[in-house]
Design an enzyme around this catalytic site. Structure first.
Site, short mmCIF file in Angstrom:
data_model
loop_
_atom_site.label_atom_id
_atom_site.label_comp_id
_atom_site.label_asym_id
_atom_site.label_seq_id
_atom_site.Cartn_x
_atom_site.Cartn_y
_atom_site.Cartn_z
CB CYS A 133 -0.92 -0.01 1.21
SG CYS A 133 -1.87 1.52 1.38
CB CYS A 164 -3.29 2.74 -1.15
SG CYS A 164 -3.63 1.04 -0.70
CE LYS A 219 -5.12 3.78 -5.49
NZ LYS A 219 -5.53 2.39 -5.58
CE1 TYR A 246 -6.84 -2.07 -6.37
CE2 TYR A 246 -7.88 -4.22 -6.51
CZ TYR A 246 -6.96 -3.38 -5.93
OH TYR A 246 -6.15 -3.84 -4.92
CD GLU A 262 -7.24 2.05 -8.47
OE1 GLU A 262 -8.09 2.26 -7.59
OE2 GLU A 262 -6.17 1.46 -8.21
CG HIS A 270 -28.67 22.52 -3.15
ND1 HIS A 270 -28.79 21.56 -4.14
CD2 HIS A 270 -28.78 23.72 -3.79
CE1 HIS A 270 -28.99 22.16 -5.31
NE2 HIS A 270 -28.98 23.47 -5.12
CD GLU A 326 -28.19 18.35 -3.36
OE1 GLU A 326 -29.20 18.65 -2.70
OE2 GLU A 326 -27.56 19.17 -4.07
#
Length: 553
Positions: free
Chosen positions: A115, A120, A123, A256, A260, A528, A533
């Site tokens: 990682c 991670c 990346k 992934y 990615e 908002h 939302e």
């Protein structure tokens, strides 16, 4: 009689201590009444066989009387380090063995695991570099004056990323030292019950013993097994520290990791092609996966579908050089060729379990995958050996999962806790150009588990306000919740495609843990104008077939 018992006395004490059993030690030869001593010894002799059986169940007949460590952890990645630091809180003697076997291209890295070094962290930073490129283009519509041609500097980016990683590597070493955890940059391999051999990069070997062991060795990228793959291709283990810009790149795979990497490479202006054997993002919601693929194609990433490489040849050496890739169709005898500067393999990862001596101590693995089956307490079939992280069979391969499992394991072993790691409703994010956040079941899995007639899927496209001024990517961002009709429309799957998808998903993940229902979502007032939302106003079901296209905010 007494000498026979005394031979196992240290082991009995160690056993009681490991089981947190209180005990009182009476030295029999100091008893004043000789006859009483004889009677007590006779009672102990009667019990000795049962004690010896307990000792044998706890490991081996020839256990060392005193172990070098309470816990030795094999693997210094996120999970292993989390377990080490947590166990050290309880004044236990802990050792971490970590060793990076170089890639075929010679790439290696420091303490911290995949990682931090090749996963991670780099990346996400390179994904951010690509997002900034898009932001620069958008900025012109907001009144900023920038040069028409914006150039990216690969060397500057990788230097900055690697400097950050180096600071993390150093921080981990300091943290272990402060917590009095012994760290050795050495390869761990079991050589017998409760014993492990540690070999450093100079070939020097040491043998250590421990009461317990934790396997946290993670995984490494898989190669194709075709001519030229190891000689000329790179993996994600090489990409983030590549000392030159990769140029025109072929990404092989649809995981992934593949998408990615393809996404940020295209985002910094490179010519990128993805070669896909079958489907995108296997194991993820396919509705979302296909939308990701469509978005990437619209933004210049090319896809070659249902082909696999069968040979990679070097046309010209260099940094980068030129490579010829021959690929074959998965459905016919058709072959194609293409020239690229770099070929990045991202076809999956293999558990690092086959060369650490597990067969020597009897730890069972899945022979096909190398994964380790464990109990719900991360215990292998050998009671004193545990495993966490990506090596586990049937568990999620995610850094936070390994960290959580490592901490909770240490608390159970040394702090009297009974809390187990919960592998359900774990949120995750795929950092493709259009980010994908998910928690809970995919639509396919929900149908399989509950039946199509028993789920309701609410969905909608949405258009981030920030994207309206540059007028881009309308009706590309997408929100979806999957509800179990028979359980008060409890939300069993949460999916979002859009900017900051990870930030959105993390918050909703807590709600899913608490048993979120559609009614509770509807009764929540949204903020908002933000992307999240949309989940408070979902009203259209997939079953209805009604339009979900959006015209404005």
């Amino acid at each position: 009689m007494r000498s026979s018992f005394i031979n196992i006395e240290p082991q009995v004490k160690k056993l009681f201590e490991s089981m947190s059993v209180p005990y009182f030690l009476l030295e029999l030869d100091q008893a004043a009444d000789g006859r009483q001593e004889k009677n007590v010894q006779s009672g102990l002799a009667y019990q000795e066989g049962r004690l010896q059986n307990l000792l044998n169940m706890n490991g081996s007949e020839d256990l060392p009387e005193v172990y070098d460590y309470d816990l030795i952890i094999i693997g210094g990645g996120s999970g292993g380090l989390a377990a080490a630091k947590e166990a050290a809180r309880y004044n236990k003697k802990i050792m971490v063995l970590d060793f990076v076997t170089p890639t075929p291209r010679g790439t290696r890295w420091g303490l911290g695991g995949t990682c931090v070094n090749v996963g991670c962290i780099p990346k996400k930073l390179m994904h951010q570099a690509a997002l900034l490129g898009q932001a620069l283009q958008d900025s012109r519509n907001y009144g900023w004056s920038t040069e028409e041609t914006v150039k990216h500097d690969w060397d500057k980016m990788t230097e900055a990323v690697q400097n950050h990683i180096s600071s993390l590597n150093w921080g981990y070493r300091v943290a272990l030292r402060e917590k009095k955890v012994t760290y050795e940059n050495a390869y761990g391999q079991f050589v017998g019950p409760h014993r492990i051999k540690a070999t450093n990069n100079k070939g020097k070997e040491k043998i250590y013993s421990a009461e317990r062991f934790l396997i946290a060795t993670g995984e490494r990228p898989r190669y194709l097994g075709i001519p030229g793959d190891r000689e000329y291709c790179i993996s994600s283990d090489d990409l983030f520290s590549l000392p030159y810009c990769p140029g025109k790149t072929l990404v092989v795979g649809a995981s992934y990791v593949a998408l990615e990497c393809a996404g940020f490479l295209a985002g910094i202006g490179l010519d990128v092609t993805v070669m896909v054997r079958s489907i995108l993002l296997r194991g993820f919601d396919q509705d979302m996966a296909n939308k990701i693929g469509e978005h990437m194609e619209e933004h210049g990433v090319k896809f070659i579908r249902q082909f696999v490489p069968i040979k990679v040849e070097q046309i010209e050496a260099g940094t980068p050089g030129r490579l010829r890739v021959v690929a074959q169709s998965t459905s016919s005898s058709e072959t194609i060729e293409g020239e690229y500067n770099t070929v990045l393999l991202a076809i999956g990862r293999d558990a690092c379990t086959r060369k650490i001596g597990l067969e020597t101590v009897g730890v069972k693995i899945n022979e096909k995958t190398g994964k380790i089956p464990v109990t719900d307490e991360e215990q292998t079939n050998v009671p004193y050996i545990y495993a966490i992280g990506d090596v586990l069979e049937g568990k999620l391969e995610l850094t936070p999962v390994a960290i959580q499992a490592g901490r909770l394991l240490a608390q159970r072993l040394y702090a009297g806790s009974n809390v187990k790691c919960d592998y359900e409703n774990v949120p995750t994010t795929v950092f493709t150009p259009l980010e994908y956040g998910a928690c809970g079941l995919s639509e396919e899995r929900a149908v399989e588990k509950f039946g199509e007639e028993n789920i309701e899927v609410y969905h909608s496209y949405f258009w981030p306000l920030e994207w309206t001024i540059p007028s881009r990517d309308n009706n590309k961002c997408y929100a979806k919740v999957i509800c179990n009709i028979k359980d008060n429309e409890r939300v069993v799957g949460f999916h979002v495609l859009g900017p900051n998808a990870g930030e959105v998903t993390q918050g909703f993940a807590a709600a899913l843990k608490c048993g979120l229902t559609k009614m509770q979502l509807d009764s929540t007032i949204g903020i908002h104008p933000i992307c999240a939302e949309v989940f408070t106003t979902l009203s259209v079901t997939k079953r209805s077939g009604a339009s979900i296209l959006q015209a404005g905010c």
